[in-house]
Design a protein around this motif. Structure first.
Motif, PDB file in Angstrom:
ATOM      1  N   ALA A 191     -10.040   2.126  -1.956  1.00 23.27           N
ATOM      2  CA  ALA A 191      -9.326   0.972  -1.418  1.00 23.27           C
ATOM      3  C   ALA A 191      -7.868   1.333  -1.167  1.00 23.27           C
ATOM      4  O   ALA A 191      -7.280   0.982  -0.142  1.00 23.27           O
ATOM      5  N   ASN A 192      -7.291   2.093  -2.100  1.00 21.19           N
ATOM      6  CA  ASN A 192      -5.908   2.515  -1.962  1.00 21.19           C
ATOM      7  C   ASN A 192      -5.725   3.416  -0.734  1.00 21.19           C
ATOM      8  O   ASN A 192      -4.757   3.283   0.010  1.00 21.19           O
ATOM      9  N   ASN A 221      -7.575   3.471   1.957  1.00 21.18           N
ATOM     10  CA  ASN A 221      -7.697   2.660   3.162  1.00 21.18           C
ATOM     11  C   ASN A 221      -6.430   1.859   3.427  1.00 21.18           C
ATOM     12  O   ASN A 221      -5.972   1.759   4.560  1.00 21.18           O
ATOM     13  N   ALA A 222      -5.867   1.283   2.352  1.00 18.19           N
ATOM     14  CA  ALA A 222      -4.622   0.529   2.505  1.00 18.19           C
ATOM     15  C   ALA A 222      -3.520   1.461   2.985  1.00 18.19           C
ATOM     16  O   ALA A 222      -2.684   1.093   3.817  1.00 18.19           O
ATOM     17  N   LEU A 230      -3.832   4.074   4.866  1.00 15.95           N
ATOM     18  CA  LEU A 230      -4.015   4.325   6.302  1.00 15.95           C
ATOM     19  C   LEU A 230      -3.500   3.143   7.122  1.00 15.95           C
ATOM     20  O   LEU A 230      -2.817   3.319   8.139  1.00 15.95           O
ATOM     21  N   LEU A 279      -6.745  -5.936   8.121  1.00 19.32           N
ATOM     22  CA  LEU A 279      -6.097  -4.710   7.651  1.00 19.32           C
ATOM     23  C   LEU A 279      -4.778  -5.021   6.950  1.00 19.32           C
ATOM     24  O   LEU A 279      -4.481  -4.465   5.890  1.00 19.32           O
ATOM     25  N   GLY A 302      -5.575  -6.718   3.679  1.00 19.92           N
ATOM     26  CA  GLY A 302      -6.098  -5.727   2.740  1.00 19.92           C
ATOM     27  C   GLY A 302      -4.972  -4.892   2.160  1.00 19.92           C
ATOM     28  O   GLY A 302      -4.958  -4.569   0.972  1.00 19.92           O
ATOM     29  N   LEU A 303      -4.005  -4.564   3.025  1.00 18.33           N
ATOM     30  CA  LEU A 303      -2.844  -3.784   2.573  1.00 18.33           C
ATOM     31  C   LEU A 303      -2.042  -4.573   1.546  1.00 18.33           C
ATOM     32  O   LEU A 303      -1.663  -4.048   0.493  1.00 18.33           O
ATOM     33  N   ASN A 315      -3.634  -4.627  -1.707  1.00 15.27           N
ATOM     34  CA  ASN A 315      -3.544  -3.376  -2.440  1.00 15.27           C
ATOM     35  C   ASN A 315      -2.202  -3.210  -3.139  1.00 15.27           C
ATOM     36  O   ASN A 315      -2.131  -2.643  -4.225  1.00 15.27           O
ATOM     37  N   ASN A 350     -12.217  -1.198   7.299  1.00 17.64           N
ATOM     38  CA  ASN A 350     -11.518   0.037   6.970  1.00 17.64           C
ATOM     39  C   ASN A 350     -12.226   1.244   7.565  1.00 17.64           C
ATOM     40  O   ASN A 350     -11.584   2.148   8.103  1.00 17.64           O
ATOM     41  N   LEU A 355     -11.463   1.479  11.174  1.00 20.06           N
ATOM     42  CA  LEU A 355     -10.150   2.065  11.463  1.00 20.06           C
ATOM     43  C   LEU A 355     -10.194   3.589  11.346  1.00 20.06           C
ATOM     44  O   LEU A 355      -9.652   4.307  12.195  1.00 20.06           O
TER      45      LEU A 355
END
Lengths: 482, 482
Positions: free
Chosen positions: A393-394, A396-397, A399, B360, B363-364, B367, B396, B399
């Motif tokens: 998850a980290n 992906n975040a 990115l 996205l 999600g960021l 995180n 994710n 992306l």
């Protein structure tokens, strides 16, 4: 928020900075550069005064730190270190504008190596030392250095863990040994030994000792500041090849060297990130060599230039032996891709990191399986070990943040009306801590042409890149300060 | 793998294609274009013969389909439809090379609108109809059309669900009503009504009926093929503004129109994706208008051009009223960013989609919270509803795939030695189904200059973009065929 411990750590960091800056004063006197010597002297006094003030204010600080403070601490420390560290440039007037001094200093500490100095050969020796040594400090990290020195007096709230995690590159922090302090010490010992080896090999090839030290600092930190206007172009093939090899070595996860010392050869040679890293280097060198074959006289020269540039860009060092902006589009595109990929996690190099690339492709593959068979549980494995969902998850975040930052930065830079290619490569080159870009910011040019706003964006970008986004995002996020 | 049902569906798709192609034959006769008429006639016979053969082979097929077959089916159907659909171009010799015919057809079906035709005004009316109508077919999707027509005889293994999911754009498929067949019907009815409205508004503005139909097809599918060499530049401001509005309308999630019909105004006006979409359109138009102010005579003209281009690019249509390649770098960078962002999910537009952008960024943000407070469970909400973890994981993965595909494609295109800007924008413009790029593939140029390999990569890119990566990845993944 434990403000006191943050202030205390900043005081200690400034102490270390003053010590590291001291050789600059000595060198300036030795070469009889009195203006530079005076600038170093005044800067030292200012830094020590600020450090002292912080010590006094935080004299009752408790050594206790949680994740949030860890990130804030690292972000702030790097900012303060840069704001004060660039004083010698400014006071000596060798770089006239403060924003340029700050750009140069941040570029140094973040091991970017992007420069606004039009003629580096006109700088004094002391200033050249400080520029190059800032790469060495920033490469392994000043807080890691602090941890290696710190007394082992307790580890409340995961004190050292949080600092190390916030400053070290890569998707997950590998402890080499259970104790953080020892891990930091082992890292620095290996770092020093490799740097000295580099100096020796360069000196054997006939490079003057001062230049050998400066280049070894720049190589070790994967920075890229040199002492010559043409970077590495005028050095002998031997010196170029030595640097190619050392750049590649400093892009390797340092844990691997420890494993090699422990004779765990198999786990190094089967490491997926290492294999990917060397695979990309060999593949890119071959492709570029074929593509640029007719630009150079001999095959040896072609391969040497290709390998040097590939090693320099993938490790995000930024030295160059040739103007790759004049290569054909295919080779330039490979260079742009290497800028994004970057070196191994746990090395001094920047970029997205090979291990993140592995995680992202494996995460993608898992998702395709999931789409096809929603009822099967799938885990992602690297080196036969299951990767935690929070690491995925980290990544992906990371990115997402990476792309948002690049897009926003390119947009701001475009106000200065350079070409899209220059803006994109300038952002990639600073954010990934590489140095030279393409077109108007190519290897033969510098970043001086951009406006103040663009420079500020790139300064922030370099810090975001070196500290891997989160410490700086958290530092500037309003919810942190609520 | 249930090969028979896949073959059966392809047979049905080809049937529909033959029917949709029929007006081309009629138009060709009407305008006395006998070469084109002959080409349409021969193509019809070939398509019907292939369709018949597939029917006969698959006469015992069971209507039962799982996720994997659904993706393979959609991927194959689009490939076959393009390979046979471009026959009129080739047989009539109006596009001499088959690879160019295929490029043009895929560009049509995927609603890209990137063209290899040097002078579109030399094409016959029948061929112009077929080019534009392919946008209309591809916009809403031919399998969705099939579902709307199909008899409601059972839904084994989630038959229609899997097809709809594989062909519809967006991170999660919204059923408008519980039954898939009805959902497909409602979608097509709204699509037809909006298209007819567009034709009426264009005709009122004095556009000849044939041109009005072609442009309405191109606008509805957010495609971009026109009938004039200068796209929309020579049409009246009224016609340009009508098209701006309809492009924006076709970039909206069609579920919103259904909700409006059901008088659920509040849920439309508070929809986060809709707000983001209109926010980006208004913001970008304002920024560009300020930036290009001195290139046009009046403020009305400046805003009209800015709004038209913004609407055209964010919805991935690709019509243009001015050569935006000559705009300053800032505006060009905004255009490049709009290319990536794209329209709303569940519309006919392409790109990453606004909803993915929302997911996205959210999600960021989650995180960052997780890094600070690892023990708190955080969920991502959109429109106050919790988003499933599998949707986030899928976004994710999307992306990651998106970036890997763009990097690989740019690398292959760079072999043709165009500028980095041209290659990057060509890949963004085809992969996001937009049409025109920048520099050598800007609004006044076309894609004819690229080599066969690059064209194949872009053909694949257009299909990957329109079908949102996974159907094509799964089609070409070896594990699918094991």
């Amino acid at each position: 928020m434990n403000y006191k411990i943050i202030g205390r750590i900043i005081a200690e960091i400034l102490w270390i900075e003053a010590i590291f800056m001291f050789p600059g004063l000595v060198i300036s006197f030795y070469y009889n550069e009195l203006v530079a010597a005076r600038a170093f002297g005044i800067s030292e006094l200012i830094i020590l005064a600020v450090s002292g003030a912080f010590y006094w204010i935080t004299r009752k600080a408790k050594r206790m730190l949680y994740a949030k403070e860890g990130f804030v601490c690292v972000g702030l420390a790097w900012l303060v270190m840069s704001i004060l560290g660039c004083l010698p440039f400014y006071i000596s007037r060798e770089i006239p504008r403060y924003i340029d001094c700050l750009f140069e200093m941040v570029s140094g500490f973040t091991t970017t190596g992007a420069s606004i100095v039009p003629d580096v050969e006109k700088l004094s020796k002391g200033i050249l030392y400080w520029r190059s040594f800032s790469h060495w400090i920033g490469g392994m990290g000043v807080l890691v250095f602090l941890l290696a020195l710190a007394p082992p007096d307790g580890n409340k709230g995961g004190f050292s863990m949080h600092l190390l995690r916030a400053e070290s590159p890569g998707p997950s922090v590998g402890k080499i040994v259970p104790k953080m302090r020892q891990t930091a010490m082992i890292l620095y010992v290996m770092y020093i030994v490799l740097t000295i080896l580099d100096v020796i090999f360069l000196a054997i090839g006939g490079m003057p000792l001062f230049e050998a030290f400066c280049h070894a600092f720049g190589t070790a930190g994967t920075g890229g500041f040199g002492v010559k206007g043409d970077s590495y172009a005028s050095y002998s093939p031997y010196l170029q090849n030595v640097t190619t090899i050392f750049m590649i070595l400093f892009g390797v996860n340092f844990t691997c060297y420890y494993l090699l010392l422990m004779k765990q050869f198999k786990s190094v040679f089967t490491d997926e990130e290492i294999r990917l890293y060397f695979g990309i280097i060999i593949g890119s060198t071959a492709l570029i060599a074929i593509n640029i074959r007719n630009q150079y006289e001999t095959i040896e020269e072609t391969i040497r230039h290709a390998a040097f540039q590939v090693a320099s860009i993938i490790t995000t060092t930024g030295y160059c032996t040739t103007d790759f902006d004049r290569w054909p589009a295919f080779s330039k595109t490979i260079i742009l891709m290497l800028m994004v990929i970057g070196a191994c996690a746990g090395s001094t190099g920047g970029g997205l990191k090979c291990s993140r690339f592995l995680l992202l492709t494996k995460g993608l593959r898992r998702n395709i399986h999931y789409v096809l068979k929603p009822h099967q549980v799938q885990v992602v494995r690297i080196n036969k070990r299951t990767v935690g969902e929070n690491v995925l998850a980290n990544t992906n975040a990371y990115l997402s943040a990476y792309i948002l930052i690049i897009m926003t930065s390119v947009l701001v830079l475009s106000l200065d009306n350079f070409s899209v290619e220059a803006n994109l490569s300038a952002v990639l080159a600073t954010f990934n801590n590489i140095g030279p870009g393409l077109a108007e910011v190519g290897p033969t040019c510098n970043f001086a042409g951009y406006g103040v706003l663009s420079k500020l964006v790139m300064i922030l970008g370099m810090l975001l890149g070196r500290l891997e986004i989160f410490p700086i995002l958290i530092l500037f996020s309003p919810s942190t300060w609520k």
